[in-house]
Design an enzyme around this catalytic site. Structure first.
Site, PDB file in Angstrom:
ATOM      1  N   SER A 113       0.500  -1.026   0.110  1.00  0.00           N
ATOM      2  CA  SER A 113      -0.047   0.008   0.253  1.00  0.00           C
ATOM      3  C   SER A 113       0.812   1.101   0.163  1.00  0.00           C
ATOM      4  CB  SER A 113      -0.594  -0.131   0.783  1.00  0.00           C
ATOM      5  OG  SER A 113      -1.693   0.676   0.882  1.00  0.00           O
ATOM      6  N   HIS A 114       0.787   2.233   0.990  1.00  0.00           N
ATOM      7  CA  HIS A 114       1.727   3.580   0.889  1.00  0.00           C
ATOM      8  C   HIS A 114       2.692   3.394   1.754  1.00  0.00           C
ATOM      9  CE1 HIS A 114      -0.586   2.346   4.683  1.00  0.00           C
ATOM     10  NE2 HIS A 114      -0.075   3.117   5.192  1.00  0.00           N
ATOM     11  N   ASP A 277      -2.866   6.733  -3.743  1.00  0.00           N
ATOM     12  CA  ASP A 277      -0.943   5.942  -2.839  1.00  0.00           C
ATOM     13  C   ASP A 277      -0.568   5.154  -3.848  1.00  0.00           C
ATOM     14  OD1 ASP A 277      -3.351   3.432  -2.574  1.00  0.00           O
ATOM     15  OD2 ASP A 277      -2.578   2.979  -0.920  1.00  0.00           O
ATOM     16  N   ASP A 279      -0.664   1.646  -4.072  1.00  0.00           N
ATOM     17  CA  ASP A 279      -2.079   0.321  -4.869  1.00  0.00           C
ATOM     18  C   ASP A 279      -3.474   0.877  -5.253  1.00  0.00           C
ATOM     19  OD1 ASP A 279      -2.614   1.137  -1.976  1.00  0.00           O
ATOM     20  OD2 ASP A 279      -3.066  -1.138  -1.675  1.00  0.00           O
ATOM     21  N   ASP A 281      -5.669   2.673  -3.756  1.00  0.00           N
ATOM     22  CA  ASP A 281      -6.795   2.382  -2.588  1.00  0.00           C
ATOM     23  C   ASP A 281      -7.435   3.547  -2.328  1.00  0.00           C
ATOM     24  OD1 ASP A 281      -5.065   1.616  -1.094  1.00  0.00           O
ATOM     25  OD2 ASP A 281      -6.099  -0.059   0.143  1.00  0.00           O
ATOM     26  N   ARG A 282      -5.508   4.840  -1.926  1.00  0.00           N
ATOM     27  CA  ARG A 282      -6.457   6.234  -0.956  1.00  0.00           C
ATOM     28  C   ARG A 282      -6.612   7.178  -1.948  1.00  0.00           C
ATOM     29  NH1 ARG A 282      -2.482   5.084   4.601  1.00  0.00           N
ATOM     30  NH2 ARG A 282      -3.713   3.426   5.052  1.00  0.00           N
ATOM     31  N   LYS A 376     -11.055  -0.403  -0.828  1.00  0.00           N
ATOM     32  CA  LYS A 376     -11.360   1.259  -0.928  1.00  0.00           C
ATOM     33  C   LYS A 376     -11.102   1.691  -2.181  1.00  0.00           C
ATOM     34  CE  LYS A 376      -7.664   1.812   1.869  1.00  0.00           C
ATOM     35  NZ  LYS A 376      -7.553   0.863   3.238  1.00  0.00           N
TER      36      LYS A 376
END
Ligand code: G1P
Ligand code: ZN
Length: 543
Positions: A113-114, A277, A279, A281-282, A376
């Site tokens: 992710s982030h 982010d 991947d 999703d944010r 998300k």
């Protein structure tokens, strides 16, 4: 085709956290480490012979290597087909979309992710089920249990598969289909939003800036914002994905996206700014010299949902993670729809969406989404905002201020203390747990404690109970301080303090959150004894 059975020994640290297993790349590079976890997934999910999987990741360092390993293991474990994003790429929401669209048994998503990437950065892996959502705790617990007793794994002894050309190839009896990573997702977005209205908005001189942070969203934003909606090429920045995200920290917030933040604070700032982010999703949403907190964004999307084609018929309900502000609760009350409070992590929203109880969900950690997928979704949030601006023809700041005037403002901030020695972080949590008996009734400045507890959640769909989900200190006037330990960090312990004060007085609504929350922040430091117990004077990140 020859199937190799490799003897291995269990690693005892493969417990999935808030979102899958995340470790340093160097940990994943240990002999058998990735293989053990993948085999533990396969040993736990009871996939029927010949099942189809989706596979892709955010393109960070080690993505391609991991994909080749997983493909060979899937072939040896009896999967019939794997759909892989071209180049090994699928954003997390796109992977969720593909799992649902092609009704596959599930998917494996490679992402941290982030968290930063590169050889010294982080890597991650998680399993999503056939609903497209992160595995529930029951499944992740089973994977962890399997990882502790594993003695062998299987893979086929065959050369690597080409990931760069679209089309079908064979890996023994298993078909590998390399699919376009963007098109299914772009079509889904076009089916939800009024692309004509957004196109008109952009053609009429509304200027946007989207920062893909050299992460996975670049190709998705290029296709959707530029090619389909007509945004100018300079509307996109950092749109070329890099294995190390250009050395940056691909987390869209005021600290880690400084370039975008300074563009949005300039005198000639664009009308709308956003970032996503690692991947995809944010999301972070900005107006001209204006930051929208993720909690407010969720509330606003809920309040304006009927302006969007996909949600014209209204929302079944909404959900937010416990630390997320209660701004959306007020909207739900006004709309007379249910609002659910879940533990941190997207996996808790899946059951609610599958059961048709909620349409929109969100987390304070820059995550918003709906039942169009089971993750998300960063670009979805950006398109939602653009669609609602196209319908309302107001600035971001005007829209938010009107919302506050109507519902009151849930002033919000989060303080992160990263990479603390684990014992220090645990001392803070232990101190808080020990204070529960004496806190109620105590006054801290203008705040009087009403109640404190350790949050637990009973899933209304399957009845499962999750305990120890964060300490809540609730004040008489509705303000809250939440303290919890991160489940995604890979260094020591990260302690998060979430601060929320409710203010209906429009005269205060211009205040910066740090100013408006000053007294609550002091209360938090006093109640947690954080500075004394950890020696840390300042948080690492404030969002
Ligand atoms: C963090 C966020 C949480 C989010 C998760 C995955 O988890 O706080 O809301 O779901 O990342 O993106 P944490 O590190 O707090 O456990
Ligand atoms: Zn993410």
């Amino acid at each position: 085709m020859s199937v190799l059975t490799i003897a291995t020994q269990a690693f005892l640290d493969q417990k999935p956290g808030t979102s899958g297993l995340r470790k340093k790349v160097t940990v994943f590079q240990q002999t058998h480490y990735l293989e053990n976890f993948v085999q533990s997934i396969f040993n736990s999910i009871n996939a029927p012979q010949g099942a189809t999987l989706v596979l892709g990741g955010d393109g960070r360092y080690y993505n391609r290597t991991a994909i080749q390993i997983i493909l060979k293991m899937a072939a040896a474990n009896g999967f019939g087909k794997v759909l892989v994003g071209q180049g090994g790429i699928l954003s997390t929401p796109a992977a969720s979309c593909v799992i649902r669209k092609y009704q596959t048994f599930g998917g494996i998503i490679l992402s941290a992710s982030h968290n930063p990437g590169g050889i010294d950065g982080d890597f991650g892996i998680k399993f999503n089920g056939s609903n497209g959502g992160p595995a529930t705790e029951t499944v992740t617990d089973a994977i962890f249990a399997a990882s502790k007793v594993i003695t062998q794994y299987q893979l086929v002894d065959m050369p690597d598969v080409s990931l760069d050309t679209l089309g079908v190839s064979q890996l023994g009896a298993m078909t590998v289909e390399v699919i376009d990573a963007v098109s299914d997702y772009a079509e889904l977005m076009a089916s939800l939003f009024d692309f004509t209205a957004i196109r008109d908005l952009l053609a009429g001189g509304f200027r946007i800036k989207f920062d893909a942070m050299h992460a996975v969203t670049g190709p998705y934003a290029t296709e959707i914002l530029q090619h389909r909606l007509g945004a100018s090429a300079d509307s996109l920045m950092n749109a070329v994905p890099l294995e190390d995200f250009g050395g940056g920290h691909p987390d869209p917030n005021l600290t880690y996206a400084p370039e975008l933040v300074s563009i949005m604070h300039a005198d000639d700032a664009p009308d709308f700014g956003a970032a996503s982010d690692g991947d995809g999703d944010r999301n972070m949403i900005l107006g001209k010299q204006f930051f929208v907190t993720p909690s407010d964004s969720l509330a606003l999307l809920a309040a304006n949902a009927t302006l969007i084609p996909a949600y014209r018929g209204g929302l079944a309900g909404v959900a937010r993670s416990m630390p997320t502000s209660a701004a959306v609760d007020r909207v739900a009350l006004a709309l007379n729809i249910p609002c659910y409070e879940t533990p941190t992590g997207w996996k808790f929203f899946g059951n609610l969406m599958d059961a048709g109880k909620v349409t929109l969900c969100g987390e304070e950690s820059f995550g918003t989404g709906s039942d169009h997928v089971r993750e998300k979704d960063g670009l979805w949030a950006v398109l939602f905002w653009l669609n609602l601006i196209a319908a309302r023809r107001q600035t971001v700041a005007e829209i938010v201020r009107e919302h506050w005037a109507q519902y009151g403002r849930n002033v919000y901030s989060r303080y992160d203390y990263e990479a603390l020695p684990t014992a220090d972080a645990q001392a803070v949590m232990a101190h808080l747990l020990a204070s529960f008996a004496t806190l109620p009734g105590q006054q801290f400045g203008k705040y009087c404690v009403q109640h404190s507890d350790d949050f637990s959640y009973t899933d209304p769909v399957d009845g499962s109970v999750s305990t120890g989900q964060g300490i809540r200190i609730l004040f008489v006037d509705g303000s809250r301080i939440i303290v919890r330990l991160s489940g995604t960090g890979t260094e020591g312990a990260t302690l998060r303090i979430y601060l929320e004060a409710y203010d209906v007085d429009v005269a205060n609504h211009h205040l910066d959150a740090q100013v408006a929350l000053a007294e609550l922040i002091q209360a938090a430091l006093q109640i947690t004894q954080l500075q004394q117990l950890t020696g840390r004077e300042q948080p690492t990140v404030i969002t």
